[in-house]
Design a protein around this motif. Sequence first.
Motif, PDB file in Angstrom:
ATOM      1  N   THR A 161      -2.011  -5.838   2.500  1.00  0.00           N
ATOM      2  CA  THR A 161      -1.237  -5.932   3.745  1.00  0.00           C
ATOM      3  C   THR A 161      -0.324  -7.151   3.794  1.00  0.00           C
ATOM      4  OG1 THR A 161      -3.074  -7.068   4.839  1.00  0.00           O
ATOM      5  CG2 THR A 161      -2.952  -4.658   5.104  1.00  0.00           C
ATOM      6  N   ASP A 162      -0.141  -7.844   2.659  1.00  0.00           N
ATOM      7  CA  ASP A 162       0.771  -8.991   2.643  1.00  0.00           C
ATOM      8  C   ASP A 162       2.176  -8.525   2.999  1.00  0.00           C
ATOM      9  OD1 ASP A 162      -1.323 -10.619   1.841  1.00  0.00           O
ATOM     10  OD2 ASP A 162      -0.807 -10.497  -0.290  1.00  0.00           O
ATOM     11  N   TRP A 163       2.865  -9.314   3.799  1.00  0.00           N
ATOM     12  CA  TRP A 163       4.194  -8.957   4.293  1.00  0.00           C
ATOM     13  C   TRP A 163       5.201  -8.863   3.154  1.00  0.00           C
ATOM     14  CZ3 TRP A 163       4.226  -7.153   8.992  1.00  0.00           C
ATOM     15  CH2 TRP A 163       3.327  -7.642   9.946  1.00  0.00           C
ATOM     16  N   GLU A 164       6.059  -7.849   3.227  1.00  0.00           N
ATOM     17  CA  GLU A 164       7.151  -7.654   2.277  1.00  0.00           C
ATOM     18  C   GLU A 164       8.379  -7.148   3.026  1.00  0.00           C
ATOM     19  OE1 GLU A 164       7.404  -8.393  -0.868  1.00  0.00           O
ATOM     20  OE2 GLU A 164       5.297  -8.872  -1.263  1.00  0.00           O
ATOM     21  N   GLU A 165       9.544  -7.590   2.594  1.00  0.00           N
ATOM     22  CA  GLU A 165      10.796  -7.111   3.203  1.00  0.00           C
ATOM     23  C   GLU A 165      11.132  -5.699   2.762  1.00  0.00           C
ATOM     24  OE1 GLU A 165      14.151  -9.690   2.737  1.00  0.00           O
ATOM     25  OE2 GLU A 165      12.964 -11.469   3.205  1.00  0.00           O
ATOM     26  N   SER A 166      10.787  -5.346   1.545  1.00  0.00           N
ATOM     27  CA  SER A 166      11.153  -4.064   0.958  1.00  0.00           C
ATOM     28  C   SER A 166       9.981  -3.090   1.017  1.00  0.00           C
ATOM     29  CB  SER A 166      11.576  -4.268  -0.504  1.00  0.00           C
ATOM     30  OG  SER A 166      11.559  -3.046  -1.213  1.00  0.00           O
ATOM     31  N   TRP A 167      10.250  -1.862   1.472  1.00  0.00           N
ATOM     32  CA  TRP A 167       9.218  -0.832   1.476  1.00  0.00           C
ATOM     33  C   TRP A 167       8.797  -0.498   0.047  1.00  0.00           C
ATOM     34  CZ3 TRP A 167       5.207   1.127   3.257  1.00  0.00           C
ATOM     35  CH2 TRP A 167       4.750   2.381   2.866  1.00  0.00           C
ATOM     36  N   GLU A 168       9.732  -0.410  -0.862  1.00  0.00           N
ATOM     37  CA  GLU A 168       9.402  -0.097  -2.253  1.00  0.00           C
ATOM     38  C   GLU A 168       8.449  -1.143  -2.830  1.00  0.00           C
ATOM     39  OE1 GLU A 168      11.479   0.211  -6.668  1.00  0.00           O
ATOM     40  OE2 GLU A 168      12.780   0.275  -4.905  1.00  0.00           O
ATOM     41  N   VAL A 169       8.718  -2.402  -2.588  1.00  0.00           N
ATOM     42  CA  VAL A 169       7.850  -3.477  -3.101  1.00  0.00           C
ATOM     43  C   VAL A 169       6.479  -3.412  -2.430  1.00  0.00           C
ATOM     44  CG1 VAL A 169       7.550  -5.987  -3.208  1.00  0.00           C
ATOM     45  CG2 VAL A 169       9.782  -4.973  -3.724  1.00  0.00           C
ATOM     46  N   PHE A 170       6.465  -3.244  -1.101  1.00  0.00           N
ATOM     47  CA  PHE A 170       5.185  -3.163  -0.399  1.00  0.00           C
ATOM     48  C   PHE A 170       4.348  -1.994  -0.919  1.00  0.00           C
ATOM     49  CE2 PHE A 170       2.315  -1.546   2.787  1.00  0.00           C
ATOM     50  CZ  PHE A 170       1.644  -2.695   3.179  1.00  0.00           C
ATOM     51  N   PHE A 171       4.961  -0.821  -1.029  1.00  0.00           N
ATOM     52  CA  PHE A 171       4.219   0.351  -1.483  1.00  0.00           C
ATOM     53  C   PHE A 171       3.695   0.148  -2.907  1.00  0.00           C
ATOM     54  CE2 PHE A 171       3.800   4.369  -3.669  1.00  0.00           C
ATOM     55  CZ  PHE A 171       2.932   5.039  -2.824  1.00  0.00           C
ATOM     56  N   SER A 172       4.521  -0.397  -3.789  1.00  0.00           N
ATOM     57  CA  SER A 172       4.088  -0.629  -5.172  1.00  0.00           C
ATOM     58  C   SER A 172       2.877  -1.551  -5.223  1.00  0.00           C
ATOM     59  CB  SER A 172       5.225  -1.233  -6.002  1.00  0.00           C
ATOM     60  OG  SER A 172       6.264  -0.302  -6.151  1.00  0.00           O
ATOM     61  N   LYS A 173       2.930  -2.643  -4.472  1.00  0.00           N
ATOM     62  CA  LYS A 173       1.790  -3.566  -4.447  1.00  0.00           C
ATOM     63  C   LYS A 173       0.542  -2.897  -3.885  1.00  0.00           C
ATOM     64  CE  LYS A 173       4.148  -8.007  -4.274  1.00  0.00           C
ATOM     65  NZ  LYS A 173       4.363  -9.242  -3.493  1.00  0.00           N
ATOM     66  N   SER A 174       0.719  -2.096  -2.868  1.00  0.00           N
ATOM     67  CA  SER A 174      -0.402  -1.410  -2.254  1.00  0.00           C
ATOM     68  C   SER A 174      -1.041  -0.421  -3.225  1.00  0.00           C
ATOM     69  CB  SER A 174       0.085  -0.681  -0.994  1.00  0.00           C
ATOM     70  OG  SER A 174      -0.960   0.044  -0.400  1.00  0.00           O
ATOM     71  N   LEU A 175      -0.224   0.355  -3.917  1.00  0.00           N
ATOM     72  CA  LEU A 175      -0.756   1.327  -4.866  1.00  0.00           C
ATOM     73  C   LEU A 175      -1.416   0.633  -6.055  1.00  0.00           C
ATOM     74  CD1 LEU A 175      -1.195   4.270  -5.576  1.00  0.00           C
ATOM     75  CD2 LEU A 175       1.091   4.297  -6.629  1.00  0.00           C
ATOM     76  N   LYS A 176      -0.837  -0.472  -6.516  1.00  0.00           N
ATOM     77  CA  LYS A 176      -1.464  -1.222  -7.621  1.00  0.00           C
ATOM     78  C   LYS A 176      -2.844  -1.718  -7.222  1.00  0.00           C
ATOM     79  CE  LYS A 176       2.663  -2.623 -10.082  1.00  0.00           C
ATOM     80  NZ  LYS A 176       3.649  -3.654 -10.345  1.00  0.00           N
ATOM     81  N   LYS A 177      -2.973  -2.216  -6.000  1.00  0.00           N
ATOM     82  CA  LYS A 177      -4.280  -2.678  -5.541  1.00  0.00           C
ATOM     83  C   LYS A 177      -5.273  -1.521  -5.487  1.00  0.00           C
ATOM     84  CE  LYS A 177      -6.841  -5.259  -2.169  1.00  0.00           C
ATOM     85  NZ  LYS A 177      -6.832  -6.456  -1.391  1.00  0.00           N
ATOM     86  N   ALA A 178      -4.839  -0.377  -4.995  1.00  0.00           N
ATOM     87  CA  ALA A 178      -5.723   0.788  -4.934  1.00  0.00           C
ATOM     88  C   ALA A 178      -6.171   1.207  -6.332  1.00  0.00           C
ATOM     89  CB  ALA A 178      -5.017   1.947  -4.228  1.00  0.00           C
ATOM     90  N   LEU A 179      -5.260   1.169  -7.292  1.00  0.00           N
ATOM     91  CA  LEU A 179      -5.631   1.523  -8.668  1.00  0.00           C
ATOM     92  C   LEU A 179      -6.593   0.501  -9.271  1.00  0.00           C
ATOM     93  CD1 LEU A 179      -2.269   2.857 -10.115  1.00  0.00           C
ATOM     94  CD2 LEU A 179      -4.344   4.158  -9.637  1.00  0.00           C
ATOM     95  N   GLU A 180      -6.367  -0.774  -8.983  1.00  0.00           N
ATOM     96  CA  GLU A 180      -7.299  -1.810  -9.458  1.00  0.00           C
ATOM     97  C   GLU A 180      -8.702  -1.579  -8.913  1.00  0.00           C
ATOM     98  OE1 GLU A 180      -5.537  -5.511  -8.247  1.00  0.00           O
ATOM     99  OE2 GLU A 180      -3.865  -5.298  -9.662  1.00  0.00           O
ATOM    100  N   LEU A 181      -8.799  -1.255  -7.637  1.00  0.00           N
ATOM    101  CA  LEU A 181     -10.107  -0.976  -7.032  1.00  0.00           C
ATOM    102  C   LEU A 181     -10.755   0.259  -7.653  1.00  0.00           C
ATOM    103  CD1 LEU A 181      -9.289  -1.762  -3.294  1.00  0.00           C
ATOM    104  CD2 LEU A 181     -10.682  -3.140  -4.858  1.00  0.00           C
ATOM    105  N   GLU A 182      -9.942   1.258  -7.941  1.00  0.00           N
ATOM    106  CA  GLU A 182     -10.444   2.479  -8.589  1.00  0.00           C
ATOM    107  C   GLU A 182     -11.007   2.167  -9.974  1.00  0.00           C
ATOM    108  OE1 GLU A 182     -11.008   6.738  -8.922  1.00  0.00           O
ATOM    109  OE2 GLU A 182     -10.635   5.434  -7.219  1.00  0.00           O
TER     110      GLU A 182
END
Length: 176
Positions: free
Chosen positions: A40-61
């Motif tokens: 949930t860290d703040w990002e100006e870009s939706w693409e950057v925010f989504f990429s970081k979010s998906l990477k975290k989900a994959l790391e947890l997986e």
Amino acid sequence: MPDPRDFSAQLAILHQRSISPNGNFGFHVPTYSGNLAQATDWEESWEVFFSKSLKKALELEIQAKGHDPEFDVLGPAIFDKVIPRLLRPLESDGRSVKPSLIHGDLWYANSGIFVQTGKPVVFDACCFYAHNEYEFGQWRPTCNRFGNEYLSAYHEYVPKSAPEEDYDGRLDLYKL
């Protein structure tokens, strides 16, 4: 199940009237989908925010289930090709994405009808500010009871983001 039109009208109000406190995507505190912490860290870009979010989900997986060699092939394809192809156009050629407050875990079991009023209610949220269409990724699997009638009703209030021809691809990406 809540009435599609009533439910979608309320969801549209949430998405359209919410205002990110700093104009960015994210949230001021960590949120959880079940026991999984969301990025949930703040990002100006939706693409950057989504990429970081998906990477975290994959790391947890990977932490939970171990590494799979398919990640070595699919990961770079998703992050280097699919995400830029589907999300970058949302923020290109003068277009922008409004950070909308979303439920974040909106599926039929997290919704209902308030008995006293008959109005739709939602609960068990893991909110953050995101592209409003992100909400609908969870609606893609056929096991979710929010079917096409809910999406159609929602889009009577809020149009699909441009470019519209990428809409289905974006929802499939958000389903991940």
